[in-house]
Design a protein around this motif. Structure first.
Motif, PDB file in Angstrom:
ATOM      1  N   ALA A   1      -4.052  13.191  -0.067  1.00  0.00           N
ATOM      2  CA  ALA A   1      -5.114  14.104  -0.505  1.00  0.00           C
ATOM      3  C   ALA A   1      -4.570  15.397  -1.122  1.00  0.00           C
ATOM      4  O   ALA A   1      -5.350  16.253  -1.548  1.00  0.00           O
ATOM      5  N   SER A   2      -3.256  15.529  -1.192  1.00  0.00           N
ATOM      6  CA  SER A   2      -2.674  16.793  -1.649  1.00  0.00           C
ATOM      7  C   SER A   2      -2.526  16.836  -3.161  1.00  0.00           C
ATOM      8  O   SER A   2      -2.487  15.799  -3.839  1.00  0.00           O
ATOM      9  N   TRP A   3      -2.409  18.062  -3.711  1.00  0.00           N
ATOM     10  CA  TRP A   3      -2.192  18.211  -5.154  1.00  0.00           C
ATOM     11  C   TRP A   3      -0.802  17.714  -5.541  1.00  0.00           C
ATOM     12  O   TRP A   3      -0.585  17.230  -6.658  1.00  0.00           O
ATOM     13  N   GLN A   4       0.160  17.806  -4.582  1.00  0.00           N
ATOM     14  CA  GLN A   4       1.497  17.294  -4.867  1.00  0.00           C
ATOM     15  C   GLN A   4       1.483  15.790  -5.100  1.00  0.00           C
ATOM     16  O   GLN A   4       2.174  15.281  -5.982  1.00  0.00           O
ATOM     17  N   PHE A   5       0.670  15.072  -4.312  1.00  0.00           N
ATOM     18  CA  PHE A   5       0.550  13.623  -4.491  1.00  0.00           C
ATOM     19  C   PHE A   5      -0.049  13.297  -5.861  1.00  0.00           C
ATOM     20  O   PHE A   5       0.413  12.382  -6.553  1.00  0.00           O
ATOM     21  N   THR A   6      -1.064  14.057  -6.233  1.00  0.00           N
ATOM     22  CA  THR A   6      -1.681  13.865  -7.547  1.00  0.00           C
ATOM     23  C   THR A   6      -0.676  14.090  -8.664  1.00  0.00           C
ATOM     24  O   THR A   6      -0.630  13.342  -9.648  1.00  0.00           O
ATOM     25  N   LEU A   7       0.156  15.123  -8.509  1.00  0.00           N
ATOM     26  CA  LEU A   7       1.175  15.420  -9.520  1.00  0.00           C
ATOM     27  C   LEU A   7       2.188  14.282  -9.625  1.00  0.00           C
ATOM     28  O   LEU A   7       2.562  13.864 -10.734  1.00  0.00           O
ATOM     29  N   VAL A   8       2.633  13.772  -8.481  1.00  0.00           N
ATOM     30  CA  VAL A   8       3.612  12.686  -8.488  1.00  0.00           C
ATOM     31  C   VAL A   8       3.029  11.443  -9.159  1.00  0.00           C
ATOM     32  O   VAL A   8       3.685  10.815 -10.005  1.00  0.00           O
TER      33      VAL A   8
ATOM     34  N   LEU B   1      13.605   6.443   2.371  1.00  0.00           N
ATOM     35  CA  LEU B   1      13.858   7.882   2.389  1.00  0.00           C
ATOM     36  C   LEU B   1      12.854   8.628   1.522  1.00  0.00           C
ATOM     37  O   LEU B   1      12.296   9.654   1.918  1.00  0.00           O
ATOM     38  N   VAL B   2      12.591   8.101   0.325  1.00  0.00           N
ATOM     39  CA  VAL B   2      11.618   8.736  -0.566  1.00  0.00           C
ATOM     40  C   VAL B   2      10.217   8.664   0.040  1.00  0.00           C
ATOM     41  O   VAL B   2       9.466   9.648   0.023  1.00  0.00           O
ATOM     42  N   GLN B   3       9.875   7.496   0.590  1.00  0.00           N
ATOM     43  CA  GLN B   3       8.551   7.341   1.171  1.00  0.00           C
ATOM     44  C   GLN B   3       8.316   8.312   2.326  1.00  0.00           C
ATOM     45  O   GLN B   3       7.196   8.802   2.528  1.00  0.00           O
ATOM     46  N   SER B   4       9.372   8.614   3.077  1.00  0.00           N
ATOM     47  CA  SER B   4       9.236   9.548   4.202  1.00  0.00           C
ATOM     48  C   SER B   4       8.963  10.975   3.736  1.00  0.00           C
ATOM     49  O   SER B   4       8.459  11.796   4.501  1.00  0.00           O
ATOM     50  N   ARG B   5       9.311  11.252   2.460  1.00  0.00           N
ATOM     51  CA  ARG B   5       9.089  12.595   1.918  1.00  0.00           C
ATOM     52  C   ARG B   5       7.913  12.637   0.951  1.00  0.00           C
ATOM     53  O   ARG B   5       7.683  13.640   0.292  1.00  0.00           O
ATOM     54  N   TRP B   6       7.191  11.513   0.847  1.00  0.00           N
ATOM     55  CA  TRP B   6       6.092  11.414  -0.108  1.00  0.00           C
ATOM     56  C   TRP B   6       4.953  12.356   0.301  1.00  0.00           C
ATOM     57  O   TRP B   6       4.629  12.482   1.477  1.00  0.00           O
TER      58      TRP B   6
ATOM     59  N   LEU C   1       9.602  17.564 -14.066  1.00  0.00           N
ATOM     60  CA  LEU C   1       8.890  18.020 -12.873  1.00  0.00           C
ATOM     61  C   LEU C   1       9.110  17.132 -11.652  1.00  0.00           C
ATOM     62  O   LEU C   1       9.216  17.626 -10.530  1.00  0.00           O
ATOM     63  N   VAL C   2       9.179  15.816 -11.865  1.00  0.00           N
ATOM     64  CA  VAL C   2       9.150  14.892 -10.723  1.00  0.00           C
ATOM     65  C   VAL C   2      10.291  13.886 -10.724  1.00  0.00           C
ATOM     66  O   VAL C   2      10.968  13.700  -9.704  1.00  0.00           O
ATOM     67  N   ILE C   3      10.537  13.213 -11.849  1.00  0.00           N
ATOM     68  CA  ILE C   3      11.467  12.089 -11.858  1.00  0.00           C
ATOM     69  C   ILE C   3      12.893  12.525 -11.533  1.00  0.00           C
ATOM     70  O   ILE C   3      13.562  11.921 -10.670  1.00  0.00           O
ATOM     71  N   LEU C   4      13.381  13.564 -12.213  1.00  0.00           N
ATOM     72  CA  LEU C   4      14.753  14.017 -11.940  1.00  0.00           C
ATOM     73  C   LEU C   4      14.926  14.523 -10.511  1.00  0.00           C
ATOM     74  O   LEU C   4      15.932  14.203  -9.858  1.00  0.00           O
ATOM     75  N   PRO C   5      13.975  15.321  -9.953  1.00  0.00           N
ATOM     76  CA  PRO C   5      14.102  15.687  -8.540  1.00  0.00           C
ATOM     77  C   PRO C   5      14.132  14.478  -7.608  1.00  0.00           C
ATOM     78  O   PRO C   5      14.873  14.477  -6.617  1.00  0.00           O
ATOM     79  N   LEU C   6      13.327  13.440  -7.933  1.00  0.00           N
ATOM     80  CA  LEU C   6      13.362  12.225  -7.119  1.00  0.00           C
ATOM     81  C   LEU C   6      14.733  11.564  -7.183  1.00  0.00           C
ATOM     82  O   LEU C   6      15.292  11.141  -6.165  1.00  0.00           O
ATOM     83  N   LYS C   7      15.298  11.469  -8.385  1.00  0.00           N
ATOM     84  CA  LYS C   7      16.620  10.866  -8.533  1.00  0.00           C
ATOM     85  C   LYS C   7      17.682  11.693  -7.815  1.00  0.00           C
ATOM     86  O   LYS C   7      18.648  11.138  -7.271  1.00  0.00           O
ATOM     87  N   ASP C   8      17.501  13.018  -7.805  1.00  0.00           N
ATOM     88  CA  ASP C   8      18.453  13.867  -7.078  1.00  0.00           C
ATOM     89  C   ASP C   8      18.400  13.587  -5.582  1.00  0.00           C
ATOM     90  O   ASP C   8      19.439  13.554  -4.908  1.00  0.00           O
ATOM     91  N   VAL C   9      17.208  13.408  -5.050  1.00  0.00           N
ATOM     92  CA  VAL C   9      17.069  13.094  -3.625  1.00  0.00           C
ATOM     93  C   VAL C   9      17.823  11.815  -3.283  1.00  0.00           C
ATOM     94  O   VAL C   9      18.471  11.704  -2.240  1.00  0.00           O
ATOM     95  N   LEU C  10      17.786  10.842  -4.209  1.00  0.00           N
ATOM     96  CA  LEU C  10      18.444   9.560  -3.989  1.00  0.00           C
ATOM     97  C   LEU C  10      19.920   9.561  -4.362  1.00  0.00           C
ATOM     98  O   LEU C  10      20.649   8.618  -4.035  1.00  0.00           O
ATOM     99  N   GLY C  11      20.370  10.590  -5.053  1.00  0.00           N
ATOM    100  CA  GLY C  11      21.744  10.610  -5.544  1.00  0.00           C
ATOM    101  C   GLY C  11      21.948   9.676  -6.716  1.00  0.00           C
ATOM    102  O   GLY C  11      23.066   9.195  -6.944  1.00  0.00           O
TER     103      GLY C  11
END
Length: 387
Positions: free
Chosen positions: A283-290, A274-279, A311-321
């Motif tokens: 080449a994007s700045w979002q990828f660099t940030l992650v 699920l996370v990989q599908s939203r990665w 910025l990143v870890i907590l939103p990722l954990k929220d996506v996963l519940g």
């Protein structure tokens, strides 16, 4: 306590915290709560019904259902009478499931809805007792074996003293069946004593209390879920949540934010996918940030790690519940190295709790269900033979 069994621990929790929520189940988008006293009462009512139908010590109640409270409470009702609960994995393909049912010849069955009821009648037209939870599509089914779960537990308050628990610590509580690689019948068995031993190990090791939130996102068709979710629930007295259905379980997990997550390798792999599908695109700045955030979070430099977390870890954990997941458990087969590394990178240390017992070969031979054998009994107005 009279004995150290699952029904005895249900009675303990009902006496110790009668008004505290034991089970929550999402239905039509709304969470419905059941306190320990009500759960205990429903188990007694279900046990009384089963006893009236001839169910007794050593008998087996087969369960064909996705995760839902009715399956759990009926399992405990069977245990109350000294019987065995045998959950069948609903993920089996239709031909294999029908062959499994046809081989086991169940007399007492809980079938979740119309599809499962039909499967039981396909394989065992002369089933003795068939309890269903979801009444949709079953209005015209008048087979004498069929009973609605809601009718069983709606007859009023159970008289606790008139139905003593029969189970003993050494009694079998669960038996799990599967079809092996060579299409032979295999099984695992768990006694009350073994379940409670495993449950205590988890409660002590992970410091579980009645304040935990757990999500029963899979049916108890795997022995590990009985060991490390059902048993700790009864021992610690925490809240057990059931999703509305399998398609909403990830959404429901995000909404709940459970502290205890018991999943298989397939569960965690699905979340990783699920996370990989939203990665973000490479080449994007979002990828660099992650990538920067994951690197800083693992380095643990206080300020940078805090920024990365926000910025990143907590939103990722929220996506996963998994934001509040204090005890993420892996039951059964190990995770792939890639998935395991990902969860570590976001601070989720998945604990491996093995299923321990090996599968044993059953003396029963699998009996393929011949097409000419099948008969659907759909009440008086709908009877047909399959060819």
């Amino acid at each position: 306590m009279a004995a150290d069994t699952l029904p005895d621990w249900l009675a303990v929790q009902a006496e110790k915290r009668p008004a505290q929520v034991a089970i929550r189940h999402k239905k039509l988008g709304i969470w419905h709560e059941q306190p320990w006293h009500a759960v205990h009462n429903k188990v007694l009512l279900a046990a009384r019904f089963l006893k009236q139908q001839g169910f007794g010590s050593g008998d087996t109640l087969f369960l064909l259902s996705e995760p839902r409270p009715e399956a759990l409470l009926l399992s405990l009702a069977a245990h109350w009478l000294g019987g065995i609960a045998a959950p069948l994995d609903p993920a089996y393909a239709q031909p294999q499931l029908l062959d499994l049912l046809h081989t086991l010849r169940p007399q007492f069955v809980f079938a979740e809805a119309q599809a499962q009821v039909d499967q039981v009648f396909d394989a065992k037209p002369d089933v003795s007792v068939l309890i269903y939870a979801n009444a949709r599509g079953l209005a015209d089914y008048t087979h004498p074996a069929i009973h609605a779960y809601t009718n069983i537990i709606s007859v009023g308050e159970a008289v606790h003293g008139t139905l003593a628990a029969v189970a003993k610590p050494e009694s079998l509580a669960f038996r799990f069946y599967r079809l092996g690689d060579a299409y032979q019948l295999e099984y695992r068995e768990l006694s009350h004593a073994e379940l409670l031993k495993n449950g205590r190990q988890l409660v002590v090791h992970e410091l579980l209390t009645d304040k935990e939130e757990a999500l029963a996102a899979r049916a108890f068709a795997a022995s590990g879920h009985a060991r490390y979710l059902l048993s700790p629930w009864l021992l610690a007295g925490f809240k057990l949540n059931f999703p509305e259905n399998l398609s909403t379980r990830d959404t429901d997990r995000r909404e709940l934010g459970p502290t205890l997550v018991a999943g298989t390798a397939a569960t965690y792999q699905r979340l990783y996918t699920l996370v990989q599908s939203r990665w973000p695109l490479p080449a994007s700045w979002q990828f660099t940030l992650v990538k920067w955030a994951l690197h800083q979070y693992q380095k643990r430099v206080p300020l940078l790690a805090a920024i990365a977390n926000w910025l990143v870890i907590l939103p990722l954990k929220d996506v996963l519940g998994l934001r509040h997941a204090r005890v993420p458990l892996l039951v059964g087969e190990p995770l792939s190295a890639e998935a395991e590394q990902f969860f570590k990178s976001i601070g989720i240390q998945v604990r491996d709790w093995p299923e321990e017992a090996d599968w044993q070969a059953s003396p029963l031979q699998v009996i393929p269900r011949p097409p000419s054998h099948t008969e659907h009994y759909f009440g008086l107005k709908n009877l047909r033979a399959a060819i």
